[in-house]
Enzyme design. Structure first.
Site, PDB file in Angstrom:
ATOM      1  N   SER A 190      -3.102  -6.072   4.879  1.00 18.79           N
ATOM      2  CA  SER A 190      -1.900  -6.168   5.715  1.00 18.79           C
ATOM      3  C   SER A 190      -1.708  -7.591   6.244  1.00 18.79           C
ATOM      4  CB  SER A 190      -2.050  -5.215   6.907  1.00 18.79           C
ATOM      5  OG  SER A 190      -1.092  -5.507   7.896  1.00 18.79           O
ATOM      6  N   TYR A 223       4.793  -8.528   5.708  1.00 18.15           N
ATOM      7  CA  TYR A 223       5.897  -8.243   6.615  1.00 18.15           C
ATOM      8  C   TYR A 223       6.701  -9.524   6.594  1.00 18.15           C
ATOM      9  CZ  TYR A 223       4.093  -3.895   8.597  1.00 18.15           C
ATOM     10  OH  TYR A 223       3.686  -2.600   8.782  1.00 18.15           O
ATOM     11  N   ARG A 250       5.712   4.495  19.544  1.00 17.00           N
ATOM     12  CA  ARG A 250       4.660   5.490  19.296  1.00 17.00           C
ATOM     13  C   ARG A 250       4.051   5.862  20.634  1.00 17.00           C
ATOM     14  NH1 ARG A 250       2.659   1.829  14.871  1.00 17.00           N
ATOM     15  NH2 ARG A 250       4.291   2.079  13.315  1.00 17.00           N
ATOM     16  N   HIS A 253       5.480   5.464   5.668  1.00 10.42           N
ATOM     17  CA  HIS A 253       4.567   4.805   6.604  1.00 10.42           C
ATOM     18  C   HIS A 253       3.656   5.837   7.281  1.00 10.42           C
ATOM     19  CE1 HIS A 253       4.552   0.504   7.992  1.00 10.42           C
ATOM     20  NE2 HIS A 253       3.669   0.973   8.831  1.00 10.42           N
ATOM     21  N   ARG A 278       5.032   7.298  10.660  1.00 11.57           N
ATOM     22  CA  ARG A 278       4.876   6.466  11.860  1.00 11.57           C
ATOM     23  C   ARG A 278       6.151   5.734  12.255  1.00 11.57           C
ATOM     24  NH1 ARG A 278      -0.415   5.135  13.006  1.00 11.57           N
ATOM     25  NH2 ARG A 278      -0.106   2.929  13.428  1.00 11.57           N
TER      26      ARG A 278
END
Ligand SMILES: Cc1cc2nc3c(=O)[nH]c(=O)nc-3n(C[C@H](O)[C@H](O)[C@H](O)COP(=O)(O)O)c2cc1C
Length: 378
Positions: free
Chosen positions: A110, A133, A168, A277, A280
């Site tokens: 990531s 990202y 979240r 995801h 999420r």
């Protein structure tokens, strides 16, 4: 069996992880969004995929290899990108990368990993992919991609499904921030998990080491940092720019809408990871198994199709193949393994999947993962 049979399934590793690590770390990995129905729906959708076994043949051996982007992987299951991975267990990311290299399965690092991308490339030179990202600032993106290329990554995965930071609730209640805010709750949870706490002290607090140099502000809430750093909605123009800069396999992760798949094909993308995801980001999103089942035929024919979200068993991996995928990923399986068993969890999870995939193929009368197709659905 090449694994510890006290924990013969991913579900057992999840229970073990819950005991061994602080709640805020467990909740970070386990949690979904809103009332977490999307997460449950992912599991239910895999359960609904029925495979009809064929018994009148002798399948004593089952070939579990899969071939994607001209490379043979030993198993059709890999480690997807997980931000902040070392919070689950200190050193988790490097242990997983080494195990992935040893067992020849893909490991996707990531952008928000807590191990330097250069170190992971050294630990897993043949199987590491990088997940991007897309940074808002073009110069930051170019700098980061330059480092990724220089380190030796050949496969790039662009994640599309975070146009906005997720709310979240478990993370908010736990006050999850980096560096950790030493709230009474966080101190208490660390004290009652002394092995995790000692290891974390020894390794140092996890941090976003690959992007620290681009961050502004000393203390940040995870979702805010992610949205400030990354583009709020990755545009087609930006993907085209990356395509023109990246000559290796380029993959989009999080694609769900038919026209998005067609645009990806049009741009010259090599593969997609169908994903929500892990439930999420959008609780109402379709389950990945359902998106895979209804994928436009030309996409499956022209691109490498991969899938994640809710995969927990070798049976699920085989189900994914019957629906058309050539590779699967499971975030929570691997990170529950790490939370439950520390470094040993990496190989435990790989061996559980190897055993389950191989047994399932033999059980259904299929001698090779790649040979499997939709005819097994009936
Ligand atoms: C704790 C956690 C962190 C994640 N971080 C990232 C990330 O940094 N980048 C990304 O593309 N996906 C990220 N994901 C999504 C995973 O790559 C993957 O899509 C998801 O875990 C699949 O669902 P599963 O956990 O049910 O297998 C994350 C998922 C979890 C559980």
């Amino acid at each position: 069996m090449n694994y510890d049979t006290r924990y013969p399934s991913v579900a057992d590793l999840k229970k073990l992880a819950k005991k061994r690590i602080p709640n805020f770390a467990f909740d970070y990995v386990d949690g979904g969004i809103d009332d977490e129905h999307g997460k449950r729906k992912n599991r239910e959708a895999w359960h609904k995929v029925e495979i009809t076994p064929r018994y009148l043949k002798d399948v004593t051996d089952a070939d579990t290899t899969t071939r994607i982007f001209g490379y043979d992987y030993a198993l059709p299951i890999g480690v997807p990108p997980i931000g902040l991975g070392n919070m689950m267990w200190p050193g988790a990311e490097i242990a997983l990368a080494k195990a992935a290299q040893k067992h020849n399965v893909p490991y996707i690092l990531s952008t928000f990993s807590t191990t330097k991308l250069e170190d992971i490339a050294q630990a897993a030179p043949d199987v590491c992919w990088f997940q991007l990202y897309v940074p808002q600032k073009v110069e930051v993106m170019k700098h980061l991609l330059g480092r990724v290329k220089e380190a030796g990554y050949k496969t790039l995965v662009i994640t599309l499904d975070i146009p906005v930071g997720a709310k979240r609730n478990r993370e908010l209640k736990n006050g999850l921030k980096l560096p950790f805010s030493l709230t009474p709750r966080i101190i208490w949870q660390s004290m009652i998990h002394p092995t995790w706490a000692m290891q974390t002290l020894a390794h140092g607090q996890p941090d976003f080491v690959n992007v620290l140099q681009y961050k502004d502000g000393p203390n940040f809430e995870l979702a805010t940092f992610i949205t400030n750093f990354a583009m709020n909605g990755v545009t087609r123009e930006r993907i085209e720019m990356i395509r023109s800069m990246w000559d290796g396999p380029l993959i989009l992760k999080g694609v769900q809408f038919d026209q998005d798949f067609r645009d990806a094909l049009d741009i010259g993308i090599d593969g997609v990871v169908i994903s929500n995801h892990g439930g999420r980001q959008l609780d109402a999103a379709p389950a990945s198994a359902d998106t895979l089942r209804t994928l436009p035929a030309e996409i499956g024919a022209k691109m490498t199709v991969m899938v994640d979200s809710g995969i927990r068993t070798g049976m699920d991996v085989v189900r994914a193949r019957a629906l058309g995928a050539k590779m699967t990923f499971s975030g929570r399986s691997f990170f529950w393994g790490m939370g439950g068993m520390g470094a040993a969890g990496a190989e435990q999870v790989i061996e559980i999947y190897r055993d389950e995939i191989s047994r399932t193929l033999k059980q259904i009368g299929c001698g090779s993962y790649l040979e499997m197709d939709k005819t097994w659905l009936k």
